[in-house]
Design an enzyme around this catalytic site. Structure first.
Site, mmCIF file in Angstrom:
data_model
loop_
_atom_site.group_PDB
_atom_site.id
_atom_site.type_symbol
_atom_site.label_atom_id
_atom_site.label_comp_id
_atom_site.label_asym_id
_atom_site.label_seq_id
_atom_site.Cartn_x
_atom_site.Cartn_y
_atom_site.Cartn_z
ATOM 1 N NE ARG A 211 11.523 -1.663 -19.676
ATOM 2 C CZ ARG A 211 12.592 -2.222 -20.255
ATOM 3 N NH1 ARG A 211 12.703 -2.257 -21.558
ATOM 4 N NH2 ARG A 211 13.548 -2.750 -19.513
ATOM 5 C CE1 TYR B 124 9.884 -6.805 -9.504
ATOM 6 C CE2 TYR B 124 9.924 -6.918 -11.899
ATOM 7 C CZ TYR B 124 9.279 -6.600 -10.728
ATOM 8 O OH TYR B 124 8.010 -6.083 -10.778
ATOM 9 N N GLY C 111 21.820 5.153 -18.057
ATOM 10 C CA GLY C 111 22.413 3.945 -18.632
ATOM 11 C C GLY C 111 22.034 3.793 -20.094
ATOM 12 C CB ILE D 261 -0.984 0.006 1.191
ATOM 13 C CG1 ILE D 261 -2.030 1.119 1.020
ATOM 14 C CG2 ILE D 261 -0.252 0.155 2.539
ATOM 15 C CD1 ILE D 261 -3.376 0.790 1.493
ATOM 16 C CG ASP E 19 8.168 -8.951 6.230
ATOM 17 O OD1 ASP E 19 8.996 -8.129 6.647
ATOM 18 O OD2 ASP E 19 8.321 -9.595 5.169
ATOM 19 C CB SER F 70 6.097 -7.586 -13.790
ATOM 20 O OG SER F 70 7.055 -6.864 -14.510
ATOM 21 C CD GLU G 258 12.405 -6.757 -16.178
ATOM 22 O OE1 GLU G 258 11.947 -5.782 -16.792
ATOM 23 O OE2 GLU G 258 13.603 -7.079 -16.208
ATOM 24 C CD GLN H 279 3.356 4.487 -10.055
ATOM 25 O OE1 GLN H 279 3.898 5.459 -10.532
ATOM 26 N NE2 GLN H 279 3.395 3.306 -10.643
HETATM 27 O O1 F7E Z 1 13.909 1.009 -16.329
HETATM 28 C C1 F7E Z 1 16.643 1.924 -18.668
HETATM 29 C C2 F7E Z 1 16.715 0.560 -18.003
HETATM 30 O O2 F7E Z 1 13.949 1.018 -13.842
HETATM 31 C C3 F7E Z 1 13.366 1.148 -17.613
HETATM 32 C C4 F7E Z 1 9.387 -1.721 -12.616
HETATM 33 O O3 F7E Z 1 8.182 -1.107 -12.224
HETATM 34 O O4 F7E Z 1 8.591 -1.916 -14.870
HETATM 35 C C5 F7E Z 1 9.660 -1.421 -14.074
HETATM 36 O O5 F7E Z 1 10.885 -2.047 -14.446
HETATM 37 C C6 F7E Z 1 14.451 1.109 -18.648
HETATM 38 C C7 F7E Z 1 15.445 -0.061 -18.526
HETATM 39 O O6 F7E Z 1 11.901 0.126 -15.105
HETATM 40 C C8 F7E Z 1 18.462 4.237 -16.557
HETATM 41 O O7 F7E Z 1 17.912 -0.123 -18.380
HETATM 42 C C9 F7E Z 1 18.454 3.666 -18.642
HETATM 43 O O8 F7E Z 1 15.658 -0.613 -19.794
HETATM 44 O O9 F7E Z 1 12.309 2.533 -15.050
HETATM 45 P P1 F7E Z 1 13.020 1.239 -15.003
HETATM 46 P P2 F7E Z 1 11.925 -1.441 -15.486
HETATM 47 O O10 F7E Z 1 13.245 -2.043 -15.221
HETATM 48 O O11 F7E Z 1 11.379 -1.572 -16.862
HETATM 49 C C10 F7E Z 1 8.329 -3.322 -14.765
HETATM 50 C C11 F7E Z 1 7.093 -3.613 -15.569
HETATM 51 C C12 F7E Z 1 8.280 -3.811 -13.367
HETATM 52 O O12 F7E Z 1 7.561 -4.745 -13.052
HETATM 53 C C13 F7E Z 1 9.255 -3.233 -12.405
HETATM 54 O O13 F7E Z 1 8.869 -3.449 -11.063
HETATM 55 O O14 F7E Z 1 15.250 2.272 -18.516
HETATM 56 N N1 F7E Z 1 17.484 2.934 -18.035
HETATM 57 N N2 F7E Z 1 19.082 4.467 -17.766
HETATM 58 C C14 F7E Z 1 17.467 3.268 -16.734
HETATM 59 N N3 F7E Z 1 16.677 2.841 -15.728
HETATM 60 C C15 F7E Z 1 16.879 3.363 -14.490
HETATM 61 N N4 F7E Z 1 16.078 2.945 -13.467
HETATM 62 N N5 F7E Z 1 17.857 4.310 -14.270
HETATM 63 C C16 F7E Z 1 18.685 4.777 -15.262
HETATM 64 O O15 F7E Z 1 19.552 5.624 -15.033
#
Ligand code: F7E
Length: 327
Positions: free
Chosen positions: A219, A151, A213, A9, A56, A127, A129, A12
């Site tokens: 996405r 994950y 990165g 809860i 938990d 997800s 993912e 987001q």
């Molecule tokens: O990364 C790239 C990174 O961390 C998105 C979570 O809610 O959605 C989320 O997971 C993309 C990736 O989200 C940076 O490499 C580049 O390709 O915002 P993110 P995520 O990993 O897609 C799914 C559906 C979930 O279930 C998860 O819980 O962005 N990227 N440069 C970066 N990402 C981050 N975080 N930071 C950077 O500097």
């Protein structure tokens, strides 16, 4: 009055879902972890009517106690360690919470359901993912899962365990395969919020660069407020099932940068962006784009907020937040 229990809860989605359920006249309970949780006050202020119960996901007996106290008709399991990058450094903990935690909530729900005459309905936050190295474009409920991160692997475990409880015990257990969903409430570790906060600070002269990165990953980004509605709709169906929830449109991190800087009226975004190995992942999910036809047809669900409006909303919020901080 319908009663609902939400794990996660403080996140987001938990906050948006709690608001939605309160607006529908539900009595809402939230699972909150740990002693003196720093997010306790945030939940109290955002959704004042919600009752918070301590427990938990890794402790089944705490879940049994919480379910007995809340007596819910609907259980939404949103709790998880959700930051993908962190999951390589803490793979075992992520497996315990994001994977085995699902089994713990399912089992506690099954035991609690045996004590009531009414049906208890269960939602699992699966997800996109899980699709990882995608085997089909766009991804549907039938696409082979090929997770690329600890994950993702943990989410696959939770997903199949939910299906297994449905098939083994006839539980009304549904799984929403949600693609990335964002909002001004998104944590700053995720790329959309990291960008919207940095753009706001650059616009206000408080910062001169953003370090990221991989800029080529793509996405399917939607608005979290739209996605929690899909969760609720799944539990209102006569039969439990699995649904992809997505916009059907994909954008790269570069597109995100262009949209966010444009929302702050800055054209030459490239001069503010630097790449660093530090933010690259050991294995990347290159392309996600979902096909939510089943949700559209069976649930009557469709996203309302498009990519540009979502990014605009987040930048606007951060401009207001950051200006207030320097005032
Ligand atoms: O990364 C790239 C990174 O961390 C998105 C979570 O809610 O959605 C989320 O997971 C993309 C990736 O989200 C940076 O490499 C580049 O390709 O915002 P993110 P995520 O990993 O897609 C799914 C559906 C979930 O279930 C998860 O819980 O962005 N990227 N440069 C970066 N990402 C981050 N975080 N930071 C950077 O500097």
């Amino acid at each position: 009055m319908t009663r609902a229990l939400i794990t996660g809860i403080t996140g987001q989605d938990g906050l948006y879902l709690a608001e939605l359920l309160v607006s529908k006249g539900y009595e809402v309970f939230g699972l909150i972890r740990g002693q003196n949780n720093p997010k306790y006050d945030l939940v109290r202020q955002t959704v004042p009517g919600v009752t918070l119960l301590t427990g938990d996901l890794t402790d089944v007996s705490s879940l049994v106690r919480v379910l007995a106290a809340a007596q819910p008709d609907e259980v939404y399991n949103l709790g998880a360690i959700s930051f993908v990058a962190y999951s390589w450094e803490n793979a075992s903990l992520t497996s315990d919470v994001t994977g085995k935690g699902v089994l713990n909530v399912l089992e506690a729900t099954r035991l609690y359901a045996a004590t009531t005459t009414s049906e208890v309905r269960f939602y699992q936050a699966s997800s996109s993912e899980m699709f990882g190295k995608v085997q089909q474009v766009p991804q549907t409920e039938a696409t082979l899962l090929w997770p690329r991160s600890p994950y993702g692997v943990a989410k696959v475990f939770g997903h199949y365990m939910t299906i297994n409880y449905r098939e083994s015990y006839g539980m009304h257990a549904s799984s929403g395969i949600l693609f990335n969903h964002e909002s001004p409430r998104r944590g700053p570790e995720f790329v959309t919020r990291k960008v919207s906060q940095a753009v706001a600070r650059i616009k206000l002269g408080l910062k001169d660069e953003i370090v990221l990165g991989n800029l080529d990953a793509k996405r399917d980004w939607g608005f979290a407020g739209d996605y929690v509605e899909a969760m609720w709709l799944m539990l209102q169906q006569p039969e439990a099932d699995d649904y992809v929830i997505a916009t059907g449109k994909t954008h790269s991190i570069r597109d995100l940068l262009a949209a966010a800087f444009a929302a702050a009226e800055i054209d030459d975004w490239e001069r503010y962006v630097r790449q660093d190995e530090r933010f690259m992942r050991p294995a990347e999910v290159d392309l996600l784009v979902g096909d939510a036809s089943k949700a559209r047809e069976r649930l009557g669900w469709k996203p309302r907020v498009d990519f540009e409006s979502l990014v605009g909303m987040m930048v606007e919020n951060d401009l207001a937040e950051q200006s207030a901080l320097v005032r």
